[in-house]
Design a protein around this motif. Sequence first.
Motif, mmCIF file in Angstrom:
data_model
loop_
_atom_site.group_PDB
_atom_site.id
_atom_site.type_symbol
_atom_site.label_atom_id
_atom_site.label_comp_id
_atom_site.label_asym_id
_atom_site.label_seq_id
_atom_site.Cartn_x
_atom_site.Cartn_y
_atom_site.Cartn_z
ATOM 1 N N ASP A 284 -3.419 -1.246 5.769
ATOM 2 C CA ASP A 284 -4.807 -1.305 6.256
ATOM 3 C C ASP A 284 -4.937 -0.621 7.605
ATOM 4 O OD1 ASP A 284 -6.015 -2.562 4.126
ATOM 5 O OD2 ASP A 284 -5.619 -4.585 4.884
ATOM 6 N N THR A 287 -4.860 3.341 7.279
ATOM 7 C CA THR A 287 -5.889 4.080 6.544
ATOM 8 C C THR A 287 -6.795 4.902 7.450
ATOM 9 O OG1 THR A 287 -7.265 2.072 6.581
ATOM 10 C CG2 THR A 287 -5.924 2.462 4.610
ATOM 11 N N ARG A 297 -4.155 4.608 1.567
ATOM 12 C CA ARG A 297 -5.135 3.902 0.740
ATOM 13 C C ARG A 297 -4.647 3.765 -0.704
ATOM 14 N NH1 ARG A 297 -9.063 6.426 4.167
ATOM 15 N NH2 ARG A 297 -9.010 8.328 2.891
ATOM 16 N N ASP A 301 -3.915 0.171 -2.585
ATOM 17 C CA ASP A 301 -4.541 -0.245 -3.844
ATOM 18 C C ASP A 301 -3.490 -0.688 -4.856
ATOM 19 O OD1 ASP A 301 -6.967 0.375 -2.735
ATOM 20 O OD2 ASP A 301 -7.163 2.334 -3.728
#
Length: 405
Positions: A284, A287, A297, A301
């Motif tokens: 996080d 990013t 990212r 995911d």
Amino acid sequence: MSNQPPHSWPPPPQEYAYGPPVLNGFALASLLVGLLCFPPLGIVFAIVALVQIARKDERGRALAVCGLVVSVVMTGVLFLAVERAADGLFERARAMGAAEPYEDVAGELTDSDELGVGQCFNVPGGDLLAEDPFVYRIACTEIHDAEVTSAMSLSGPRFPGEDELKQTAARDCWHAQDAYAMDTWALPPYAEMFYFAPSRGSWDEGDRRVVCVIGTAEQEHRGSLRKDAGMLDPDQVTFLHVMNEADQALGHAPDAGVDEALDEYRAWAREMDDALASEARMLDGATERPGVAGPARAQRDRVEAARREWQRAAREVTGDGFVDAWDRALAEMPVSTEQALRGAYGLSTTVPDWLDGHDEGGTGGAAEPGGSGEPGSSGGSGGSPEEPLVQPASAASPRHGVLFP
């Protein structure tokens, strides 16, 4: 003139006729000789003193007994010291005598206890599993068989047992290697983790040292494999620390089969979820970094998708259900996604052999159901109670005791 007989004096009292009992000289000598000179002779003097004291009613019985006890104790200490000194001389003589057959081994013959972190060495024949191998220290710029990643001392008076010692050494040495060579993908495919640990016999003699090494004896290798936090930038260190912790968690799978140890496997699934949660938080923060944002990212995911499967696994009530969730969790994290992210961080993108061909199976794999996360023990001195344990950290598994299902 009368002749009177001479005056007859009465005999003196007995105590004045012979005087007080004398101190036996052997009694005093036994104490002095046993304490200061030659203890076995002190034992002889004490026995002679006790015999003479009983026969002549002399003083010094307590002194003779004290001399006997001191002489016996000091004799035991003397024999123990002589035995240890003889063992040391024998070992040195053995090393000097054995040096001749190994004249072709490059390096300086060194006691393994003198090896320090970052030093490299050779062993005869490149056999890191040999019983109590001779160690030849050499510059890491030269061809060498192994490189030291850690040298630590264990604590406690009681020998922990070979199984517990192996588990402790393997766990600590993996952590040490991950700190020493943080970019695990940059290690050559022939690099293996080994450790030297004390045996029960050497433990009783005071040996507590565990030496962790990266073995490269399978091929000719020059140069240090060290790539620790001081040689990387802060972002790389943060990334690799989190990724290596996830690898470590993958290696913590229970040894037993899923059906026999479902509760332990569910706990392991929760551990995996926690490790991937840390990875997700790290991603996080990445990013927003230019050049890293896209791969970060994508990896985040995949991590979140894998976490959902590990969470399902932690709730499963059957072994088959757990294995299905386990497989789906691995499938959610293809190697290619991590490969792109490592490239964005300026790290190695060479997929290790233990991941190659498992692009559908995630990063690091998972312990095989019913398999063992313990270090392998093919060869070496693990079976000899009187020799230090010399073990490969992973004889049958690629990394951290990890196998693909």
